[in-house]
Design an enzyme around this catalytic site. Structure first.
Site, PDB file in Angstrom:
ATOM      1  N   LYS A 145       5.448  38.855  16.737  1.00  0.00           N
ATOM      2  CA  LYS A 145       6.462  39.646  16.022  1.00  0.00           C
ATOM      3  C   LYS A 145       5.893  40.997  15.567  1.00  0.00           C
ATOM      4  O   LYS A 145       6.498  42.034  15.791  1.00  0.00           O
ATOM      5  CB  LYS A 145       6.971  38.893  14.771  1.00  0.00           C
ATOM      6  CG  LYS A 145       7.569  37.535  15.051  1.00  0.00           C
ATOM      7  CD  LYS A 145       8.144  36.902  13.785  1.00  0.00           C
ATOM      8  CE  LYS A 145       7.130  36.563  12.725  1.00  0.00           C
ATOM      9  NZ  LYS A 145       6.152  35.507  13.082  1.00  0.00           N
ATOM     10  N   ARG A 172      12.077  33.578   5.825  1.00  0.00           N
ATOM     11  CA  ARG A 172      11.266  32.459   6.314  1.00  0.00           C
ATOM     12  C   ARG A 172      11.757  31.131   5.758  1.00  0.00           C
ATOM     13  O   ARG A 172      11.190  30.092   6.084  1.00  0.00           O
ATOM     14  CB  ARG A 172       9.825  32.662   5.876  1.00  0.00           C
ATOM     15  CG  ARG A 172       8.884  33.158   6.963  1.00  0.00           C
ATOM     16  CD  ARG A 172       7.539  33.394   6.304  1.00  0.00           C
ATOM     17  NE  ARG A 172       6.413  33.309   7.165  1.00  0.00           N
ATOM     18  CZ  ARG A 172       5.756  34.368   7.629  1.00  0.00           C
ATOM     19  NH1 ARG A 172       6.187  35.582   7.397  1.00  0.00           N
ATOM     20  NH2 ARG A 172       4.670  34.190   8.339  1.00  0.00           N
ATOM     21  N   ARG A 206      -7.211  37.101  17.058  1.00  0.00           N
ATOM     22  CA  ARG A 206      -6.539  38.314  16.557  1.00  0.00           C
ATOM     23  C   ARG A 206      -7.467  39.159  15.687  1.00  0.00           C
ATOM     24  O   ARG A 206      -8.200  38.657  14.853  1.00  0.00           O
ATOM     25  CB  ARG A 206      -5.307  37.914  15.742  1.00  0.00           C
ATOM     26  CG  ARG A 206      -4.597  39.094  15.113  1.00  0.00           C
ATOM     27  CD  ARG A 206      -3.185  38.779  14.747  1.00  0.00           C
ATOM     28  NE  ARG A 206      -3.060  37.878  13.616  1.00  0.00           N
ATOM     29  CZ  ARG A 206      -1.877  37.477  13.145  1.00  0.00           C
ATOM     30  NH1 ARG A 206      -0.761  37.884  13.714  1.00  0.00           N
ATOM     31  NH2 ARG A 206      -1.822  36.663  12.126  1.00  0.00           N
ATOM     32  N   ARG A 242      -8.094  38.391   9.941  1.00  0.00           N
ATOM     33  CA  ARG A 242      -7.379  38.030   8.721  1.00  0.00           C
ATOM     34  C   ARG A 242      -7.942  36.747   8.124  1.00  0.00           C
ATOM     35  O   ARG A 242      -8.298  35.828   8.855  1.00  0.00           O
ATOM     36  CB  ARG A 242      -5.888  37.835   9.035  1.00  0.00           C
ATOM     37  CG  ARG A 242      -5.100  39.114   8.893  1.00  0.00           C
ATOM     38  CD  ARG A 242      -3.698  38.973   9.380  1.00  0.00           C
ATOM     39  NE  ARG A 242      -2.984  37.801   8.881  1.00  0.00           N
ATOM     40  CZ  ARG A 242      -1.697  37.550   9.115  1.00  0.00           C
ATOM     41  NH1 ARG A 242      -0.997  38.409   9.832  1.00  0.00           N
ATOM     42  NH2 ARG A 242      -1.116  36.480   8.645  1.00  0.00           N
ATOM     43  N   ARG A 279       0.065  26.859   8.567  1.00  0.00           N
ATOM     44  CA  ARG A 279       1.147  27.846   8.737  1.00  0.00           C
ATOM     45  C   ARG A 279       2.145  27.380   9.799  1.00  0.00           C
ATOM     46  O   ARG A 279       3.349  27.617   9.677  1.00  0.00           O
ATOM     47  CB  ARG A 279       0.557  29.219   9.097  1.00  0.00           C
ATOM     48  CG  ARG A 279      -0.097  29.879   7.876  1.00  0.00           C
ATOM     49  CD  ARG A 279      -1.144  30.910   8.274  1.00  0.00           C
ATOM     50  NE  ARG A 279      -0.632  32.010   9.028  1.00  0.00           N
ATOM     51  CZ  ARG A 279      -1.365  32.737   9.881  1.00  0.00           C
ATOM     52  NH1 ARG A 279      -2.630  32.452  10.093  1.00  0.00           N
ATOM     53  NH2 ARG A 279      -0.804  33.741  10.516  1.00  0.00           N
TER      54      ARG A 279
HETATM   55  P1  AMP Z   1       2.477  37.011   8.337  1.00  0.00           P
HETATM   56  O1  AMP Z   1       1.694  38.259   8.244  1.00  0.00           O
HETATM   57  O2  AMP Z   1       3.916  37.237   8.638  1.00  0.00           O
HETATM   58  O3  AMP Z   1       1.841  35.988   9.242  1.00  0.00           O
HETATM   59  O4  AMP Z   1       2.447  36.353   6.866  1.00  0.00           O
HETATM   60  C1  AMP Z   1       1.223  35.954   6.273  1.00  0.00           C
HETATM   61  C2  AMP Z   1       1.486  35.146   5.014  1.00  0.00           C
HETATM   62  O5  AMP Z   1       2.229  35.936   4.079  1.00  0.00           O
HETATM   63  C3  AMP Z   1       2.296  33.877   5.177  1.00  0.00           C
HETATM   64  O6  AMP Z   1       1.506  32.782   5.611  1.00  0.00           O
HETATM   65  C4  AMP Z   1       2.825  33.693   3.750  1.00  0.00           C
HETATM   66  O7  AMP Z   1       1.829  33.191   2.887  1.00  0.00           O
HETATM   67  C5  AMP Z   1       3.127  35.125   3.334  1.00  0.00           C
HETATM   68  N1  AMP Z   1       4.515  35.539   3.683  1.00  0.00           N
HETATM   69  C6  AMP Z   1       4.888  36.511   4.580  1.00  0.00           C
HETATM   70  N2  AMP Z   1       6.214  36.613   4.646  1.00  0.00           N
HETATM   71  C7  AMP Z   1       6.709  35.693   3.788  1.00  0.00           C
HETATM   72  C8  AMP Z   1       8.021  35.285   3.421  1.00  0.00           C
HETATM   73  N3  AMP Z   1       9.121  35.850   3.970  1.00  0.00           N
HETATM   74  N4  AMP Z   1       8.147  34.292   2.505  1.00  0.00           N
HETATM   75  C9  AMP Z   1       7.070  33.716   1.946  1.00  0.00           C
HETATM   76  N5  AMP Z   1       5.813  34.031   2.248  1.00  0.00           N
HETATM   77  C10 AMP Z   1       5.619  35.010   3.167  1.00  0.00           C
END
Ligand code: AMP
Length: 217
Positions: A14, A89, A128, A161, A172
């Site tokens: 994404k 989410r 990554r 990360r 996750r």
């Molecule tokens: P991402 O960068 O999209 O993989 O998000 C990394 C982490 O950020 C996730 O594992 C969550 O802990 C937090 N996070 C990102 N977006 C959301 C969301 N919409 N709701 C809750 N937690 C989020």
């Protein structure tokens, strides 16, 4: 204009695809994960509240994330189309987003679901690399930087990360299956969801997404 929601498991691409698409100035890429990581790095009050959730691969509370998204959407004029990467989410977040869009008079233009097999995404996440300065995303073998460890775009040192380690990746994925996957039916019922095969290379995924985006913007 409105918003396009990008849906798909962690590692489905994404963020990578959205950053390519956002080179077209009609679209703004909004990654909630990136905004949350920035808050942690900046050491703000919000950042301190958020950190334990992200470190464990769990979701940050709905109201907090929704507030962050609304603040960002509010900053742009009505002509902008946002690519929402990583939000909503949960079903609750999806409903909060609907309520906000209704109040703001902005349409939900499309939901694009990036589909890819679980084992492939684990491998993607393990390799990554991200740029902490400009947020560019690379992969050790699929999309390596020109100079190992250095961002092509801005020259900063690339990082892995903290949550891209196998145990947190599995957590996750589980969170995705339990809390985010139900959004597929939610948006299918609304007739706005389109599926894109994200198992190939980045260019193919982006081309398929672009076809879906052109028809709405
Ligand atoms: P991402 O960068 O999209 O993989 O998000 C990394 C982490 O950020 C996730 O594992 C969550 O802990 C937090 N996070 C990102 N977006 C959301 C969301 N919409 N709701 C809750 N937690 C989020």
């Amino acid at each position: 204009m409105g918003v396009v929601v990008l849906l798909g498991p962690p590692g489905s691409g994404k963020g990578t695809a959205a950053s390519v698409l956002a080179k077209d100035s009609r679209w703004i890429h909004l990654s909630t994960g990136a905004v949350l990581r920035e808050a942690i790095r900046a050491g703000t009050e919000r950042g301190r509240r958020i950190a334990p959730y992200m470190e464990g691969g769990r979701l940050v509370p709905d109201l907090l994330v929704t507030e962050i998204v609304e603040e960002r959407l509010e900053r742009e004029g009505p002509d902008t189309t946002f690519l929402l990467d990583g939000f909503p989410r949960t079903l609750n977040q999806a409903q909060l987003l609907d309520e906000y869009l209704e109040r703001a008079g902005r349409p939900l233009l499309r939901v694009i679901l990036l589909e890819v097999a679980t084992e492939a995404v684990v491998q993607r996440l393990l390799g990554r690399l991200t740029c902490p300065a400009c947020r560019a995303i690379y992969h050790l073998t699929r999309m390596p930087p020109r100079v190992p460890g250095v961002c092509d775009e801005c020259g900063a040192a690339l990082e892995q990360r903290d949550d891209d380690v196998e145990s947190t990746i599995r957590e996750r994925m589980q969170v995705y299956r339990e809390q985010t996957a139900p959004l597929i039916d939610y948006y299918l019922d609304r007739g706005v969801l389109r599926r894109v095969d994200a198992g190939g290379d980045v260019a193919e995924t982006v081309a398929a997404m672009r076809r879906e985006m052109e028809s709405v913007s």
